[in-house]
Scaffold this motif. Structure first.
Motif, PDB file in Angstrom:
ATOM      1  N   GLY A   1      20.693   6.100 -16.446  1.00  0.00           N
ATOM      2  CA  GLY A   1      21.440   4.914 -15.557  1.00  0.00           C
ATOM      3  C   GLY A   1      20.997   4.000 -14.727  1.00  0.00           C
ATOM      4  N   ILE A   2      20.039   5.725 -14.049  1.00  0.00           N
ATOM      5  CA  ILE A   2      19.069   5.847 -12.184  1.00  0.00           C
ATOM      6  C   ILE A   2      18.365   4.969 -12.875  1.00  0.00           C
ATOM      7  N   ALA A   3      17.374   4.957 -13.542  1.00  0.00           N
ATOM      8  CA  ALA A   3      16.266   5.350 -13.657  1.00  0.00           C
ATOM      9  C   ALA A   3      15.986   3.270 -14.265  1.00  0.00           C
ATOM     10  N   GLU A   4      17.143   3.106 -14.942  1.00  0.00           N
ATOM     11  CA  GLU A   4      17.050   1.605 -14.882  1.00  0.00           C
ATOM     12  C   GLU A   4      17.533   0.528 -14.301  1.00  0.00           C
ATOM     13  N   ASP A   5      18.071   1.701 -13.395  1.00  0.00           N
ATOM     14  CA  ASP A   5      18.501   0.858 -11.926  1.00  0.00           C
ATOM     15  C   ASP A   5      16.756   0.640 -11.470  1.00  0.00           C
ATOM     16  N   PHE A   6      16.401   1.303 -11.329  1.00  0.00           N
ATOM     17  CA  PHE A   6      14.846   1.371 -10.240  1.00  0.00           C
ATOM     18  C   PHE A   6      14.426   0.378 -11.450  1.00  0.00           C
ATOM     19  N   GLY A   7      14.280   0.811 -12.877  1.00  0.00           N
ATOM     20  CA  GLY A   7      13.681  -0.355 -13.466  1.00  0.00           C
ATOM     21  C   GLY A   7      13.564  -2.080 -13.305  1.00  0.00           C
ATOM     22  N   GLN A   8      15.138  -2.041 -12.713  1.00  0.00           N
ATOM     23  CA  GLN A   8      15.063  -3.480 -11.752  1.00  0.00           C
ATOM     24  C   GLN A   8      14.326  -3.366 -11.116  1.00  0.00           C
ATOM     25  N   HIS A   9      13.832  -3.366 -10.140  1.00  0.00           N
ATOM     26  CA  HIS A   9      13.244  -3.054  -9.033  1.00  0.00           C
ATOM     27  C   HIS A   9      11.678  -3.068  -8.667  1.00  0.00           C
ATOM     28  N   GLY A  10      11.076  -3.422 -10.399  1.00  0.00           N
ATOM     29  CA  GLY A  10      10.003  -3.022 -10.797  1.00  0.00           C
ATOM     30  C   GLY A  10       9.415  -2.183 -11.444  1.00  0.00           C
TER      31      GLY A  10
ATOM     32  N   ASP B   1       0.734  -0.913  -0.219  1.00  0.00           N
ATOM     33  CA  ASP B   1      -0.284  -0.042  -0.165  1.00  0.00           C
ATOM     34  C   ASP B   1       0.937   1.155  -0.102  1.00  0.00           C
ATOM     35  N   LEU B   2       1.837   1.375  -0.648  1.00  0.00           N
ATOM     36  CA  LEU B   2       2.736   2.408  -0.405  1.00  0.00           C
ATOM     37  C   LEU B   2       3.323   2.569  -1.969  1.00  0.00           C
ATOM     38  N   GLY B   3       3.440   4.291  -2.294  1.00  0.00           N
ATOM     39  CA  GLY B   3       3.694   4.275  -4.341  1.00  0.00           C
ATOM     40  C   GLY B   3       4.723   5.096  -3.730  1.00  0.00           C
ATOM     41  N   VAL B   4       5.941   4.296  -4.390  1.00  0.00           N
ATOM     42  CA  VAL B   4       7.130   5.539  -4.708  1.00  0.00           C
ATOM     43  C   VAL B   4       7.192   6.529  -5.730  1.00  0.00           C
ATOM     44  N   PHE B   5       7.420   7.775  -6.015  1.00  0.00           N
ATOM     45  CA  PHE B   5       7.762   8.078  -7.375  1.00  0.00           C
ATOM     46  C   PHE B   5       8.694   8.783  -7.089  1.00  0.00           C
ATOM     47  N   VAL B   6       9.622   8.321  -7.982  1.00  0.00           N
ATOM     48  CA  VAL B   6      11.162   9.077  -8.518  1.00  0.00           C
ATOM     49  C   VAL B   6      11.696  10.266  -9.431  1.00  0.00           C
ATOM     50  N   ASP B   7      12.031  11.056  -9.047  1.00  0.00           N
ATOM     51  CA  ASP B   7      12.703  11.929 -10.285  1.00  0.00           C
ATOM     52  C   ASP B   7      14.138  11.841 -10.609  1.00  0.00           C
ATOM     53  N   ALA B   8      14.465  10.694 -11.400  1.00  0.00           N
ATOM     54  CA  ALA B   8      16.272  10.853 -11.479  1.00  0.00           C
ATOM     55  C   ALA B   8      16.875  11.069 -11.286  1.00  0.00           C
ATOM     56  N   HIS B   9      16.964  12.562 -11.820  1.00  0.00           N
ATOM     57  CA  HIS B   9      17.981  14.061 -12.218  1.00  0.00           C
ATOM     58  C   HIS B   9      17.872  14.145 -10.774  1.00  0.00           C
ATOM     59  N   HIS B  10      16.825  14.222  -9.754  1.00  0.00           N
ATOM     60  CA  HIS B  10      16.935  14.509  -8.346  1.00  0.00           C
ATOM     61  C   HIS B  10      18.122  14.364  -7.614  1.00  0.00           C
ATOM     62  N   LEU B  11      18.241  12.300  -8.261  1.00  0.00           N
ATOM     63  CA  LEU B  11      19.611  11.992  -7.219  1.00  0.00           C
ATOM     64  C   LEU B  11      21.073  11.937  -8.113  1.00  0.00           C
TER      65      LEU B  11
END
Length: 360
Positions: free
Chosen positions: A61-70, A5-15
């Motif tokens: 690269g950062i986005a694809e890393d998150f992509g590996q986690h679904g 029940d947790l939503g995670v929303f990421v801007d790769a550039h912020h990292l």
């Protein structure tokens, strides 16, 4: 974890500004899930979205890393009318309205993104976790703030700019508090804690050819050719040259280090990346007057080149390769070449044989 029940929303550039060891999706998600569970907010990730301009290699690269986690990856071009912040905001609001089981939303982005959806989420009975690079004000609008440590390579550049400014003003010694004021002038809101340590410790760790830290709180500003800019040594036979002593080497090392501060740092865990970084150091040397003149005449000692490489890829020696081998790879297809010092064959030099704009 019994429910998701947790939503995670990421801007790769912020990292981009986050310390490398905290940029990975695994670390980010572990911290978010721990914070949510600690406050009995949520117990598992359901919605996962990362936005990025995928034409940017680093962001992709950062986005694809998150992509590996679904995570779903959404490409937002830099020139798109829809900004990454707007895309995240719309997705978060849609998820909050359409998903009754969504109890908590975590936002990894500029603080303004989390604040823009706070009222909507709270009216819908959802909790909000804001995850930011460096410190951010929590306030009543955010239920929890997770702060990621800033990348110290950016602090190194900031301190270098501050010290260079003091040098131009003719200052030879300042108190730590005065340098802190200069840093805040260059970067409003500067806080040493954002980099994971007190300012005194950070300044001690970053001290080198441009300044010296003297207990308890003095900063000695060095000239570019100061004797304190010690010789560099590289491991392994011809690279080492422990008795090498060129009159110009300390000055060239200082110039090289200062010049290399403009290059983006890399994680020195991949040989190809280190060779590419070394080639960037050589490209930079070919453009800088003093370094270029030395490279075209007598050649630059390999110790000077590795001084610049250390700024870009600190820890590259962990690869286990001789620096000379890395240099031989880096000069392929360029106007640089690796040569031996005729006066002392045990010492290696890098010579520029033509215009760096015209390799071959």
């Amino acid at each position: 974890m019994g429910r998701f029940d947790l939503g995670v929303f990421v801007d790769a550039h912020h990292l981009f500004d986050v310390a490398p060891h905290e940029q990975s999706a695994a670390v980010v998600l572990t911290r978010i899930e721990a914070a949510a569970e600690e406050q009995c907010m949520s117990y598992g990730v359901a919605d996962r979205l990362v936005v990025a301009d995928c034409s940017d290699t680093r962001a992709r690269g950062i986005a694809e890393d998150f992509g590996q986690h679904g995570f779903v990856i959404r490409h937002i071009p830099h020139d798109s009318p829809l900004t990454r912040a707007n895309a995240l905001t719309a997705e978060i609001v849609e998820a909050a309205v359409g998903r009754e089981d969504l109890r908590t939303v975590a936002v990894v982005a500029e603080p303004g993104v989390a604040l823009s959806v706070a009222d909507t989420l709270h009216r819908a009975g959802r909790a909000l976790i804001a995850c930011t690079a460096g410190q951010a004000q929590a306030g009543p609008a955010v239920d929890r703030v997770i702060t990621f440590t800033l990348d110290r390579s950016e602090l190194r550049r900031l301190v270098a700019r501050a010290v260079a400014g003091l040098r131009e003003d003719g200052r030879k010694e300042v108190q730590m508090a005065e340098l802190a004021a200069v840093l805040r002038g260059l970067q409003p809101g500067f806080t040493a804690g954002d980099y994971g340590a007190p300012l005194k410790r950070l300044l001690q760790q970053l001290a080198g050819p441009s300044y010296q830290f003297v207990e308890p709180d003095r900063i000695l500003v060095r000239s570019l050719g100061a004797a304190g800019a010690v010789r560099e040594k590289t491991p392994g036979g011809a690279d080492a040259g422990s008795d090498y002593r060129s009159d110009s080497a300390p000055t060239l090392m200082s110039v090289m280090r200062e010049a290399a501060l403009v290059l983006p740092p890399i994680e020195p865990t991949d040989e190809a990346a280190v060779v590419k970084a070394l080639r960037s150091v050589l490209d930079l040397a070919g453009e800088r007057g003093q370094l270029r003149d030395a490279a075209l005449s007598d050649g630059i000692p390999i110790q000077v080149v590795t001084a610049g490489l250390r700024v870009v890829a600190d820890g590259y020696k962990g690869l286990g390769h001789k620096t000379s081998d890395l240099c031989h790879q880096a000069v392929v297809g360029t106007t640089w070449r690796v040569a031996r010092d005729q006066g002392n064959p045990n010492h290696l030099l890098l010579r520029l044989t033509g215009d760096p704009a015209e390799p071959g």
